[in-house]
Design an enzyme around this catalytic site. Sequence first.
Site, PDB file in Angstrom:
ATOM      1  N   HIS A 179      38.307  13.710  39.871  1.00 17.37           N
ATOM      2  CA  HIS A 179      37.164  12.888  39.532  1.00 17.37           C
ATOM      3  C   HIS A 179      36.790  12.124  40.809  1.00 17.37           C
ATOM      4  O   HIS A 179      37.532  12.139  41.792  1.00 17.37           O
ATOM      5  CB  HIS A 179      37.535  11.917  38.409  1.00 17.37           C
ATOM      6  N   GLU A 209      36.881   8.987  41.589  1.00 19.59           N
ATOM      7  CA  GLU A 209      37.877   7.984  41.979  1.00 19.59           C
ATOM      8  C   GLU A 209      39.120   8.655  42.567  1.00 19.59           C
ATOM      9  O   GLU A 209      39.684   8.199  43.569  1.00 19.59           O
ATOM     10  CB  GLU A 209      38.286   7.140  40.762  1.00 19.59           C
ATOM     11  N   CYS A 251      37.379   6.763  33.683  1.00 18.56           N
ATOM     12  CA  CYS A 251      38.020   7.379  32.521  1.00 18.56           C
ATOM     13  C   CYS A 251      39.491   6.952  32.467  1.00 18.56           C
ATOM     14  O   CYS A 251      40.010   6.338  33.401  1.00 18.56           O
ATOM     15  CB  CYS A 251      37.926   8.901  32.629  1.00 18.56           C
TER      16      CYS A 251
END
Lengths: 151, 151
Positions: free
Chosen positions: B54, B56, B83
């Site tokens: 993702h 991040e 998330c």
Amino acid sequence: MEGHDKAYLKAALAEAKKGLQTGGIPIGSVLVHQGDIIGRGHNKRVQQQSVTLHGEMDALENAGRQPATVYRHSVLYTTLSPCPMCTGAILLYGIPKVVIGENTNFMGAEEHLRANGVEVVVVNDAECIRMMQDFIKSEPHLWHEDIGEEN
Amino acid sequence: MEGHDKAYLKAALAEAKKGLQTGGIPIGSVLVHQGDIIGRGHNKRVQQQSVTLHGEMDALENAGRQPATVYRHSVLYTTLSPCPMCTGAILLYGIPKVVIGENTNFMGAEEHLRANGVEVVVVNDAECIRMMQDFIKSEPHLWHEDIGEEN
């Protein structure tokens, strides 16, 4: 632990040993979907300089892009109690069951898994415990590098 | 939001746009240590078939192996609410502050961050909101592939 759980945990342990043999941190995992191992992985911090590929993450990564329904009918087997990141990945993908080799050398976010409805089975397998214990004793700096006391 | 926060969020947004331009999901992040961007990243689900990178995670990965003390004095900027997996990574590494572009198109595990002492700043930036909204409208299947309703 049921017989088939034992076999899958052994596959996770084999991954951990592969990690150790390649100079890495011996933590391994397999993702099992309805009886089939669809992803195998081990910690790649040393081998790939990766800070995200823990054993569990590597197994998920190697399972490839799966639809939601596959994760929701899968079980993750891992040699060591899952850290907060791997716990988050389990929750993100809705994996309903995790079988953990041991949690004596490191206690992960098991309570957070349980609080979110994940079935958690802790085996405390003697070989998993000894392998991790030996590693931490022989490589304390590596073990404490990223999340240990400030260094 | 302070002025320097705005500049770093803009860098995260630039990463998200890079993701969109390369056919991917437009979520971007930067990791900032004492004023310096030490890692930039964007979601790589499409481009690398990655289920763990993702925005991040990619920023953390690209920052490389850092000692604990670096993470504990860093701020993560990300275009979309993190998330559960990315939230777990933030907790694992003890990152004390997260600046979030928006949480209207997706609400991540912000409460879990706050409950664990992380400072969470939600900007709800108009450009971040519109970019994500447009993407979800144009690629609903991709957006819902992994964690949507069973498919």
